[in-house]
Design a protein around this motif. Structure first.
Motif, PDB file in Angstrom:
ATOM      1  N   ALA A 129      -1.163   5.333   2.401  1.00 21.82           N
ATOM      2  CA  ALA A 129      -0.910   4.002   1.826  1.00 21.82           C
ATOM      3  C   ALA A 129       0.357   3.382   2.409  1.00 21.82           C
ATOM      4  O   ALA A 129       0.414   2.157   2.601  1.00 21.82           O
ATOM      5  CB  ALA A 129      -0.806   4.092   0.305  1.00 21.82           C
ATOM      6  N   GLU A 153      -0.752   8.950  -0.531  1.00 19.65           N
ATOM      7  CA  GLU A 153       0.472   8.139  -0.580  1.00 19.65           C
ATOM      8  C   GLU A 153       1.025   7.902   0.822  1.00 19.65           C
ATOM      9  O   GLU A 153       1.473   6.798   1.143  1.00 19.65           O
ATOM     10  CB  GLU A 153       1.517   8.810  -1.472  1.00 19.65           C
ATOM     11  N   ASP A 176      -0.563   2.606  -4.693  1.00 25.40           N
ATOM     12  CA  ASP A 176       0.426   1.566  -4.408  1.00 25.40           C
ATOM     13  C   ASP A 176       1.598   2.202  -3.685  1.00 25.40           C
ATOM     14  O   ASP A 176       2.340   2.974  -4.276  1.00 25.40           O
ATOM     15  CB  ASP A 176       0.875   0.902  -5.710  1.00 25.40           C
ATOM     16  N   PRO A 177       1.789   1.879  -2.410  1.00 25.76           N
ATOM     17  CA  PRO A 177       2.854   2.526  -1.643  1.00 25.76           C
ATOM     18  C   PRO A 177       4.257   2.139  -2.098  1.00 25.76           C
ATOM     19  O   PRO A 177       5.216   2.828  -1.773  1.00 25.76           O
ATOM     20  CB  PRO A 177       2.605   2.049  -0.213  1.00 25.76           C
ATOM     21  N   PRO A 230      -5.822  -1.245   1.956  1.00 21.16           N
ATOM     22  CA  PRO A 230      -5.696  -0.509   0.692  1.00 21.16           C
ATOM     23  C   PRO A 230      -6.234   0.922   0.792  1.00 21.16           C
ATOM     24  O   PRO A 230      -7.175   1.190   1.528  1.00 21.16           O
ATOM     25  CB  PRO A 230      -6.559  -1.315  -0.287  1.00 21.16           C
ATOM     26  N   VAL A 231      -5.609   1.807   0.012  1.00 23.62           N
ATOM     27  CA  VAL A 231      -6.042   3.201  -0.095  1.00 23.62           C
ATOM     28  C   VAL A 231      -6.362   3.438  -1.568  1.00 23.62           C
ATOM     29  O   VAL A 231      -5.588   3.062  -2.443  1.00 23.62           O
ATOM     30  CB  VAL A 231      -4.940   4.174   0.386  1.00 23.62           C
TER      31      VAL A 231
END
Length: 174
Positions: free
Chosen positions: A86, A83, A151-152, A92-93
């Motif tokens: 991200a 997180e 999704d950050p 993207p992570v």
């Protein structure tokens, strides 16, 4: 299959292994081992620098689950680290199931004649290679990116149930 270098990350308590793919996403190779910085600045900064140096299109972070699929303290640590990445990175992570990756890495190093004492410096890199190679192979066979995107901008994953993912074949975890 998307083209571009991917970076694989094996998050450990003391060290973080990094791996990279070739631009075609076929083969993962070791990059380096980063010392874990519990303040979360030096290690993240180094990973950001590696991602930029390689002009990576994605970062794949290993998701350590118990063999049963349940979460562990290591799961929460890796999710929290993903997180942070991200929120910090412009690429993207993704979290990818990495059960047994470190045990597999130790087996590979033993088979190559590496003694346990000298494994410490590279075992995290080899685990990152195994995680990333699994993700690359999965994407090639499934036709879609492996794991789950971090999704950050949403609720932290660390409080959620583990993402559904097929366990990799023969990938032990520390």
């Amino acid at each position: 299959m998307r083209h571009g270098v991917r970076v694989g990350v094996d998050v450990g308590k003391a060290r973080i292994g990094l791996a990279r793919s070739d631009p075609h996403g076929m083969l993962a190779t070791p990059v380096e081992t980063v010392s874990r910085d519990l303040s979360g600045t030096l290690d993240v900064a180094r990973i950001v620098a590696v991602v930029a140096e390689l002009d990576a299109i994605e970062v794949v972070v290993g998701l350590p689950l118990a063999l049963s699929g349940n979460r562990t303290a290591s799961t929460n640590d890796a999710v929290g680290f993903a997180e942070v990445l991200a929120r910090t990175l412009a690429v993207p992570v993704r979290l990818v199931d990495e059960r047994l990756s470190t045990v597999a890495a130790q087996s590979v190093l033993r088979a190559a004649g590496r003694k346990a004492k000298t494994q410490k410096t590279v075992v995290d890199q080899v685990a990152a290679v195994i995680i990333l190679q699994h993700a690359l192979d999965s994407e090639r066979t499934q036709g879609a990116p492996a794991g789950v995107a971090v999704d950050p901008g949403t609720e932290p994953l660390s409080a959620a149930a583990p993402p559904a993912a097929a366990p990799p074949e023969g990938h032990p975890r520390r």
